[in-house]
Design an enzyme around this catalytic site. Structure first.
Site, PDB file in Angstrom:
ATOM      1  N   GLU A 165      -9.960  19.738  -4.469  1.00  0.00           N
ATOM      2  CA  GLU A 165      -9.667  20.446  -5.711  1.00  0.00           C
ATOM      3  C   GLU A 165      -8.692  21.578  -5.400  1.00  0.00           C
ATOM      4  OE1 GLU A 165     -10.570  19.438  -8.546  1.00  0.00           O
ATOM      5  OE2 GLU A 165     -12.276  18.118  -8.150  1.00  0.00           O
ATOM      6  N   ASP A 190     -14.871   2.798 -19.800  1.00  0.00           N
ATOM      7  CA  ASP A 190     -15.262   4.200 -19.904  1.00  0.00           C
ATOM      8  C   ASP A 190     -14.044   5.107 -19.793  1.00  0.00           C
ATOM      9  OD1 ASP A 190     -17.280   6.300 -20.077  1.00  0.00           O
ATOM     10  OD2 ASP A 190     -16.825   6.703 -17.969  1.00  0.00           O
TER      11      ASP A 190
END
Length: 238
Positions: A152, A177
């Site tokens: 991240e 999804d």
């Protein structure tokens, strides 16, 4: 039919400009690394395969018939890439129709997030989560979960974190999804109905906060361009 496999490129350190002496020194270093890995399981057995230089890893992959890898460890073998694209083709086409984009853009996104299927997110016991798009399991997720380490970016700095990711019973469920997320979440409206415009699709995802990597849109655009111009198995719509 699988496209003819191009000749593998030499590692960057073998390229011109270093001179014959530099080439010989690099080659000896790489050969030593590969020999040490084969004979002892890696330098001093402490760091295993990660102790090899990028050049050594690439040469070892070629020796094993698996093609080259890049600095991030992603497979660069055209045959592996073609196999991955063929395996997701029907789901990429279905998803692209729902999103209003070209199939090769969906395929490019799956390839980027999963390392062409070579970096699957795995749950407990090593089971494949089938999460090809790196979708996290937020507070509203009611399905299975796989915990995995990811990179991240916070204030421009890359940090390793363990995050909870969605887990699916099969590939079809992952694609459906993914489509539902982009369609239902207002943040990603900019990525919808962008047709074959890879830049607009990538920017729509990035602006919606799909990933924290500041270069995410550029990376996705490059993979999409590779599929569009490199004869990928998933073709753009006419």
């Amino acid at each position: 039919m699988t496209a003819a496999r191009p000749a593998a490129a030499l590692p960057a350190a073998f390229a011109g400009g270093a001179g014959q002496a530099g080439f010989g020194a690099t080659l000896r270093q790489v050969q030593g690394e590969v020999a040490d890995f084969i004979n002892h399981g890696g330098p001093a057995l402490a760091t295993a395969a990660t102790a090899l230089s990028v050049e050594g890893m690439a040469l070892r992959q070629r020796a094993n018939g698996a093609g080259a890898i890049d600095a991030a460890g992603n497979a660069q073998d055209p045959e592996l890439q073609q196999q991955f694209l063929a395996s997701i083709q029907p789901w990429a086409a279905e998803t692209a129709e729902r999103l209003g984009v070209a199939p090769h853009l969906v395929a490019a996104h799956a390839a980027l997030e999963s390392g062409w299927g070579q970096r699957p997110l795995r749950g407990a016991g090593g089971a494949d989560s089938n999460n090809l798009f790196g979708l996290k399991a937020g507070a509203g997720w009611r399905g299975a979960v796989a915990a995995s380490t990811t990179t991240e970016y916070e204030h421009g700095a890359a940090l390793k974190k363990t995050e909870r990711f969605r887990s699916y019973p099969d590939t079809a469920s992952a694609f459906r999804d993914y489509a539902n997320l982009l369609i239902d979440n207002p943040r990603f409206q900019g990525a919808l109905n962008t047709g074959q415009d890879a830049h607009a699709f990538a920017q729509g995802l990035a602006r919606g906060g799909y990933a924290t990597d500041p270069a995410y849109a550029d990376k996705l655009g490059k993979v999409a361009a590779q599929l569009l111009h490199g004869g990928g198995a998933v073709k753009p719509t006419p």
